[in-house]
Design a protein around this motif. Sequence first.
Motif, PDB file in Angstrom:
ATOM      1  N   SER B 596       0.831  -1.200   0.000  1.00  0.00           N
ATOM      2  CA  SER B 596       0.000   0.000   0.000  1.00  0.00           C
ATOM      3  C   SER B 596       0.863   1.247   0.000  1.00  0.00           C
ATOM      4  CB  SER B 596      -0.911   0.021   1.219  1.00  0.00           C
ATOM      5  OG  SER B 596      -1.527  -1.209   1.398  1.00  0.00           O
ATOM      6  N   GLY B 597       1.898   1.234   0.829  1.00  0.00           N
ATOM      7  CA  GLY B 597       2.774   2.399   0.884  1.00  0.00           C
ATOM      8  C   GLY B 597       3.448   2.640  -0.452  1.00  0.00           C
ATOM      9  N   GLY B 598       3.848   1.555  -1.118  1.00  0.00           N
ATOM     10  CA  GLY B 598       4.493   1.700  -2.414  1.00  0.00           C
ATOM     11  C   GLY B 598       3.585   2.376  -3.426  1.00  0.00           C
ATOM     12  N   VAL B 599       2.310   2.057  -3.351  1.00  0.00           N
ATOM     13  CA  VAL B 599       1.350   2.685  -4.263  1.00  0.00           C
ATOM     14  C   VAL B 599       1.425   4.201  -4.141  1.00  0.00           C
ATOM     15  CG1 VAL B 599      -1.100   3.050  -4.649  1.00  0.00           C
ATOM     16  CG2 VAL B 599      -0.227   0.752  -4.360  1.00  0.00           C
ATOM     17  N   PHE B 600       1.567   4.668  -2.905  1.00  0.00           N
ATOM     18  CA  PHE B 600       1.532   6.109  -2.690  1.00  0.00           C
ATOM     19  C   PHE B 600       2.858   6.781  -3.029  1.00  0.00           C
ATOM     20  CE2 PHE B 600      -1.929   4.605  -0.095  1.00  0.00           C
ATOM     21  CZ  PHE B 600      -2.900   5.514  -0.420  1.00  0.00           C
ATOM     22  N   ARG B 601       3.903   5.985  -3.218  1.00  0.00           N
ATOM     23  CA  ARG B 601       5.194   6.603  -3.497  1.00  0.00           C
ATOM     24  C   ARG B 601       5.527   6.594  -4.984  1.00  0.00           C
ATOM     25  NH1 ARG B 601       5.904   3.831   0.928  1.00  0.00           N
ATOM     26  NH2 ARG B 601       6.236   5.017   2.831  1.00  0.00           N
ATOM     27  N   PHE B 602       4.640   6.086  -5.785  1.00  0.00           N
ATOM     28  CA  PHE B 602       4.872   5.968  -7.211  1.00  0.00           C
ATOM     29  C   PHE B 602       4.894   7.356  -7.840  1.00  0.00           C
ATOM     30  CE2 PHE B 602       2.883   4.703 -11.399  1.00  0.00           C
ATOM     31  CZ  PHE B 602       4.071   4.237 -11.901  1.00  0.00           C
ATOM     32  N   THR B 605       1.574   9.650 -10.677  1.00  0.00           N
ATOM     33  CA  THR B 605       0.253   9.481 -10.088  1.00  0.00           C
ATOM     34  C   THR B 605      -0.893   9.484 -11.098  1.00  0.00           C
ATOM     35  OG1 THR B 605       0.435  11.763  -9.529  1.00  0.00           O
ATOM     36  CG2 THR B 605       0.789  10.192  -7.785  1.00  0.00           C
TER      37      THR B 605
ATOM     38  N   THR C 224      -3.153   9.746  -4.223  1.00  0.00           N
ATOM     39  CA  THR C 224      -1.709   9.586  -4.037  1.00  0.00           C
ATOM     40  C   THR C 224      -1.010  10.887  -3.674  1.00  0.00           C
ATOM     41  OG1 THR C 224      -1.703   9.617  -6.426  1.00  0.00           O
ATOM     42  CG2 THR C 224      -1.287   7.528  -5.378  1.00  0.00           C
ATOM     43  N   ALA C 284      -0.877   1.144   4.747  1.00  0.00           N
ATOM     44  CA  ALA C 284       0.245   2.035   4.453  1.00  0.00           C
ATOM     45  C   ALA C 284       0.658   2.766   5.717  1.00  0.00           C
ATOM     46  CB  ALA C 284      -0.138   3.018   3.354  1.00  0.00           C
TER      47      ALA C 284
ATOM     48  N   VAL D 148      10.652  -0.494  -3.677  1.00  0.00           N
ATOM     49  CA  VAL D 148       9.565   0.123  -4.425  1.00  0.00           C
ATOM     50  C   VAL D 148      10.029   1.426  -5.034  1.00  0.00           C
ATOM     51  CG1 VAL D 148       7.321   1.201  -4.214  1.00  0.00           C
ATOM     52  CG2 VAL D 148       7.759  -0.966  -3.096  1.00  0.00           C
TER      53      VAL D 148
END
Lengths: 232, 626, 484, 154
Positions: B596-602, B605, C224, C284, D148
């Motif tokens: 989940s955290g990785g999703v937000f660091r992509f 966006t 995001t 997260a 990541v």
Amino acid sequence: MHGYGRTTASLLFLAGLVVMLYALFQALPFGAAPMQVGQEIVSRAPGETGAANIVTAILLGYRGFDTLGEVTILFVAATAAGLILSGAGAGDLPKAPGGFILKAAADLLFPFLVVLGAYIILHGHLTPGGGFQGGAIMAAAFFIPLLASPTSPLNHSTAALVEGFAGTAFIVIGLASLMWGEAFLTPFLGKGTLGDLFSAGSLPLLYLAIGLKVGSELAGLMARIVEVGGKS
Amino acid sequence: MIGLLDTLLVLALLTTVGLYVFGANRFAGYIGMAAYAAMTVIVVLVGQTLSGGETAVPSAMAFTVLGYPMTWRIDGLGWFFALLTTGAGFFAAWYMSGEWNEAQPNKRIQHGTLALNVLAMLLLVSSGDFLSLFIGWEIVSWAAFAMMTQLGGPAATAALRYLLYALAGAMALFAGILIVRSATGSFAFEDFAAAVPNLPTATKWVLFVLFTAGFGVKMAIVPFHLWQAPAYSFTPGASSSFLNAVSARMGLFALTLVLIKLMGPALLAGMDIAYTWFDARSALLWLTAITMIVPTYIALMQTDARMLLAWHGIGQGGYMLLGILVGTPLGLAGGLLHTFNYATYQMALMLAVFAVVHRTKTADLDELGGLITRMPFTYITLLMGIIGLAGLPPMNGFVSKWMIYKSLLNTAQPLLLIAAFIGTLGTILSVYKLIHNIFLGQLRLEHREVKEAPLSMLLPMLTLAGIGFVTGWMPGLALSMVDIAQSALGIGLQPHHLGGVDLPNGSLNMLWVVGVLIAAIGVGALIFYFLGNRRWEVSQYDNYAGGHFLSADVRYHFSHEFYPGLARVIGPWYRGWVVKMERGLQTLVAVLGDLSGGVFRFAHTPFYLLVAVSLGLLWVGLFGKI
Amino acid sequence: MTSGANTLVLPIVLPLLGAFLLPLVARFGDGLARALGIVLVVVNIFLGWTLWSAVGTEAAVTALGGFEAPLGIVLYGDRLAALFVAVLAVGALIFWPRAEHGGVKAYTLTLLLVAGGSGLVLSGDLFNIFVFYEIVAVASYGLAASSGDKAGFGAALRYLVLGALGSSLVLIGIGLVYAAAGTLNLADIARLAPEKLSGTTGLAAFLLLVLGFGVKAELFPVNTWVPEVYAAAPMRVTAILAGVVSKLAMVVILRLLVLVFHDPAAISLLMAVAIVTIVAGEFAAYRASDLNRTFAYSSIAQLGLVALALTIPATAGILAAIAVALHHAVVKPAFFVIAAKWRGPLAGLAGGARVAPAAAGLFVLLALSIIGIPPLPGFWAKLVLLGGAFDAGGAYAFAAAVVLAATVVEAAYLFRVVARIWQPAAGAKPAHFAFSDLSPALLLGVILIVATLFVAPIGTALSGAAASAADAGSYVARVLPGRM
Amino acid sequence: MSPDALLVAEYLGRALYGGAILLIAIGIYAMVARYNLMRVLLGLALVESGVNLFLVAIGFRPEAAAPIIVGGVTDVPMVDPLPQALVLTAIVIGVGVLALAAALLIRVKETYGTLDTREVAKFLAAEPADAAPAAGTAVAGTPARETVNAGSAS
């Protein structure tokens, strides 16, 4: 995800999006707009607002509140841009003046642009155009000299003054009707003859306020970007 | 109108506030003693009202939030547990009132959290509907957390683990009470009891599983037991013994309330599991059997005295639940009596162990030994305690275990009886290890100057041990309290007399048993002292082994790997699948968290937006009505 | 038109007027501008309260410009709208920007945020809602970058790109609605929806609107921007954005659901989005490495809860949504106040309880409430939410199970921090709180405790607001009296 | 409506909607597949244009006049004026947002010295060094965050 992978994935998803949007849009009745509200407005607008340009009647009358919001968004954007750029490294700008041709043209164009802008604003309720379009032209009138001689920057405080008063005027015109027991932004003053310059009641006043506000805001906004933008 | 229950709760509240404000005072322990004594008196008065024919003592406190009424009232079952709570609070405060108090850096928190726990438990046992039950439950959980986490370090770690277990249980419970409300339209106990026989089988099962899991976490039923021993052991002395004695019993209270009083053993027995010969009740009974055996043998492997006892607490909880789930008057009486008995001897044991820790600064069984000469009264307390824990006469643990065994026999469940015997065997083995490694054998050099525990700590210990003996000798005293609890359950009472119970197929009269035992010991003593007495007293360091003289600095007190053979046999059980399951769950959460955290660091966006719109439109195209 | 109808426009127009005048007033001193801004915000609180007491079950409606619905734009003020007008103003008052973060320009943007937000909840016209949504959005882009912090610009630009793309989606959605129904008035759309918007077009429009408004409402996967913006923006901005502004977008989604899109496919779409949002946010947060991001992710999860509540049928769902949203609006800003001082890695928080006992205690209180421990308000919010879910059964029960499991994860990451705070300091001690640093959070903590004591009357009041907000029939009847 | 007009309407419709979709698609492509923030913003402008085109197209009616009354003649068929008003508003909003974006772009370039989204993301993700696994719930997992990041940024 590596670059190519993402590009491929993007293209695939995009292709899907295109196909599905097309399917979606084709299902709409093209050329047979329901005009549930539109038709009614077309038939009632001239009588209710006195504006020959029905789009104007909508913009300032039926959906005048939208327009207030619209003006506000420009104001918000200008304020936010001012806030963001306030700490930017002004000072080491390349302040090379424009060439002779640019300067001469700027001086020459200025009165024409102002007049044209004013014309478009004032005839907004009669012909295509209006406060936004005219305001943009006005802004150009003040912005072009800035391009020609960047050393003499726009007088921001005057712009802010015009901006503030114009915005206030819009709301005060709206509130005026509130004081007479009508709803906010109810048009007042006589509707006049359809098609005359002095018709459509208070609508042209609103357009004037919008024109001034848009003009000063756009000019100020662009001037700010130019002022700090030279470096990058 | 302010009734007895209100007085009790207000007193508990004032005690909590008062002890938090004045907790750093050197007289805080005595204030606590007085307050808990007063509370106990009120509880006894409540008990008189209840035995006078009232079904419950109501509280004036009532709220209605969002259309849900909440009420508090105490019935016989709640009263029984309230008595245990205030009593345990009293002894804990007594223990904390003298020298112990002086030695503590965080008096205020110890006294304050104890009072808070008592308040929370009183609130829980007097809840009048599912909503107030849940509120009380949560407050109890968090009060216990506050008590456990106070010392920081490993205690905080263990407390955090407890918290997550407790919260997971509470969430199961939350789901349970909400399903009850959806099914019956209210949070009231009565409505649920009336509606539950007619609920769909699936709903009954869901509720059974949710409530068992939710309350079972507090009871530390296998497989929800991993948190308990470390969390209880790292809590400082009196608080730890309080937690051990009654805190986990709140789960038992709630399980009894819901499974026995509201649902009823007959209903549970009717919920068959397809293709097996199990039903809900027997499945839970077998889970209980596992809970009796596995933690007991884990206790056997411990090298820390506190951990050993805490692991036993888990196993002993299994006996109580076993008796209660049998569902006959005898079984219920046995289970409830065991709850009382356990509270007395476990508290005595923990207090004794903490007295040793107080004097020697260690609870490591490998670092102790021979303290019998230095701390004789502590030794006596511990001896009486382990006799109770092992379930041998003349202590009270024998009576309750006997009743539980008898109820299993009478309901023709010999396999469970064997399981209970296996558990008892483990208990006897491990408590021998406990007393041997602390008090028998070689005295360590560094403990040569150790003094007996101070009187302020000895007195509560000995009193508790005394209660354990008296109620073992005259179980009728305790059984008349059990009667009040049982009268609230609607299963019927177990007839008894001062010495025990009369049953058609074999009775128990402890007056005789203890008498015979004392007589036998007397005969033994006669023989020992007058006929074959060849003993003389020597120094503890005057030892020989294999003919060689052993000096005091040579360690021969064998305490490492106390039962090596047994350890090899049960080793595979020791690090079992439960631990692996817990670890796996942690890793799963961490991996999901990183995903989940990785999703937000992509970086790109808008890409997500594109994907979401595409997939969403696809979904619309597939499922939308054309 | 009820008596209070004309005042409907004031909570929008007065702050707007103030914002236009503020740069002029600032010529006479920044302090004056600040005072004017604060006065206007206070006036808005008063206006919200007036509206709340003026409208009972009968909402106030005003047709702007005297052009009757559906031709013109109407404002629709029920108790739900009044509540959020007041809450927004209270939030802006408590977290009025500091002079060092943008000065008069930041005051102006905050006033505009208040005006836009009030318009967003009061407007009864789909396109007008979009316009006010944009005002709110643009103002928050500007405020997000106002810290002067290096990370602020990148985060704000990321926010802007996502937000602008989302706005385009909203526009397409509005276009689809207009193409199908030929009107923009919400009540009129509601009237025509069963006939014109029940098919694929309507569902697609709902998808686009939810994804577009979801950018602000922090719905997965268009959220995001959240962690970076909340980590980089000034604390006061973060508090307002996370606490209040995100809920305003939820109010819009609420109106859409109640009035227009109640077909099961739309509901299940939103439910799926909500569940993924909850899971992504909580997990997260479990692996987040500093307080700001922890709370940012937690805020995402809480908004997922609000979205889930919205899918629960009838009044129960709306009541749950309002309760969860309001509770979060109190708790999360206070959390961000604490996080503003305790920046950096979580390990650096050891010893915090000794340095700042008040902040540590407040942290525990807030954490308990947000986890949902009785008798704190967070528990009642969760009770209503989960109670509604279990009543609805089926997929809702599954969603409730997800929420319960996520709660355990939530407790894990919050109390991990609590355990850290109570450990003895290892290296450098965490920052100390001056009273003025902590006072907004303390105020919110007091509000939380007061709400705990008065939970019964608050619950009754909110139930009434939810019941009237859930009544689509009366909405249409009030706005279009002649066209039923 | 005459059959010819219908045919025209159909072709026009396909062309207009197709154009709108194409603009949107190109814009989104620029936003998701390009690294340069300037291009991302240009893509945004394209998307907005596409959406505006779509909005205008909704109001189209074959053989209808612009919604301006000339010489007092009111009974001619007119196209729907409402979407036109909406588009006017949408354009102005778009201008405002883009201007603000340009201002931010200047600051981004000034602050990070780059307009590459990957670099900016790297800067944003530069979090506190200690990944700090849970106290008491220590997890053997590798710090997946770094991987990541590396994945998305390279």
